[in-house]
Write a protein that holds these residues in place. Structure first.
Motif, PDB file in Angstrom:
ATOM      1  N   PHE A  80      55.515  40.127  41.605  1.00  0.00           N
ATOM      2  CA  PHE A  80      55.095  40.156  42.996  1.00  0.00           C
ATOM      3  C   PHE A  80      54.948  38.755  43.586  1.00  0.00           C
ATOM      4  N   GLY A  81      55.176  37.745  42.791  1.00  0.00           N
ATOM      5  CA  GLY A  81      54.985  36.367  43.247  1.00  0.00           C
ATOM      6  C   GLY A  81      53.544  35.905  43.140  1.00  0.00           C
ATOM      7  N   ARG A  82      52.708  36.625  42.410  1.00  0.00           N
ATOM      8  CA  ARG A  82      51.311  36.239  42.233  1.00  0.00           C
ATOM      9  C   ARG A  82      51.189  35.190  41.120  1.00  0.00           C
ATOM     10  N   ASP A  83      50.229  34.304  41.263  1.00  0.00           N
ATOM     11  CA  ASP A  83      50.003  33.258  40.289  1.00  0.00           C
ATOM     12  C   ASP A  83      49.333  33.849  39.042  1.00  0.00           C
ATOM     13  N   VAL A  84      49.992  33.713  37.883  1.00  0.00           N
ATOM     14  CA  VAL A  84      49.483  34.319  36.659  1.00  0.00           C
ATOM     15  C   VAL A  84      48.202  33.634  36.196  1.00  0.00           C
TER      16      VAL A  84
END
Length: 293
Positions: A80-84
């Motif tokens: 989703f393009g979220r920062d891991v």
């Protein structure tokens, strides 16, 4: 006139042996200090995630979908393009809640059962311990899995499931402590002067029996987090926008060949925390054990 003899020369202790002992001692302390720093950092991440995480866990950037670890995104981004990295920090909240709360509930209930069985004895001891024996025949992860599947996926249910799987261990340890301490001379001396049984239990036996329970709870914290993460991995954990470590592992397993970092870094967080807790627990066990002091 008698000569003063050097103790080291008399005993003939090799100097390399002394140096080796000092080196092992410093290495042991190094592991302990490193583990303490890791545990404190993860606790700080769970308490103050907004101050540590660089991005919001729900922020999605379509330009950085499945990006590799870089200077902007230390642990990369997910599908989703979220920062891991931010997801791992926020995910520590539910993981620690599951671990700490289940240890407290399991320790209180299991310790109470063990205390009653060990102190009262007789028919009460037989009944309570047979129930504990039945629970101990079932592996903890299977017992937690059955309870979580029956109650449904939620944070409260997963805490109850993990706590129920930990009760037999605490009950056994507390019962053994009670049976050992109530036979000591200071307890017999208190009974000989007419001290009530409830006062002996509260003021003499109970304060001297909590240390093994504390060590078991410290080590059990890592086990509880592992079981909670396993239940979340199987889809029986919390269902919310911000997943815990186990749910992050489950979400990234389908992208291992494309984006290995989605599952790798949450797995490393679980491994480091559990390993650090076990090292601290071993140190506490050595400190409370009179045979190793």
């Amino acid at each position: 006139m008698k000569e003063i003899v050097n103790v080291e020369t008399t005993l003939r202790v090799p100097k390399w042996t002394l140096k080796k002992r000092k080196t092992n001692f410093s290495i042991s302390n190094l592991f302990l200090y490193t583990s303490t720093v890791i545990v404190l950092f993860i606790i700080a991440c769970a308490i103050f995630p907004k101050w540590i995480a660089p991005f919001s866990p729900t922020y999605m950037n379509a330009e950085y979908i499945l990006s590799k670890p870089s200077a902007n995104h230390w642990f990369g981004t997910d599908y989703f393009g979220r920062d891991v990295f931010s997801l791992v920090i926020y995910g520590s909240q539910d993981s620690l809640i599951i671990g700490v709360t289940s240890v407290l509930i399991g320790g209180i209930i299991g310790g109470s059962i063990g205390a009653l069985a060990g102190y009262i004895g007789g028919f009460v001891d037989v009944i309570l311990m047979r129930v504990i024996d039945i629970l101990m025949t079932i592996p903890g992860i299977l017992l937690a899995l059955a309870i979580a599947a029956a109650l449904g996926p939620s944070l409260f249910n997963i805490v109850l499931a993990v706590a129920a799987s930990a009760i037999p261990g605490y009950a056994r340890v507390m019962r053994g402590q009670m049976m050992s301490i109530k036979k000591r001379k200071f307890v017999a001396a208190s009974r000989s002067i007419g001290t009530p049984s409830w006062r002996i239990f509260l003021w003499h036996i109970l304060p001297n029996s909590w240390s093994p329970l504390l060590v078991l709870g410290t080590i059990g914290l890592g086990t509880s987090i592992l079981i909670g993460s396993g239940l979340s991995f199987l889809g029986l954990g919390t269902i919310k926008e911000i997943p815990d470590w186990g749910a992050l592992l489950s979400q990234g397993r389908g992208y291992l060949t494309v984006a290995w970092w989605i599952s790798t870094f949450p797995g490393l967080a679980i491994t480091l925390f559990v390993l650090s807790i076990n090292i601290i627990g071993d140190k506490l066990r050595d400190s409370f054990d009179p045979k190793t002091r």
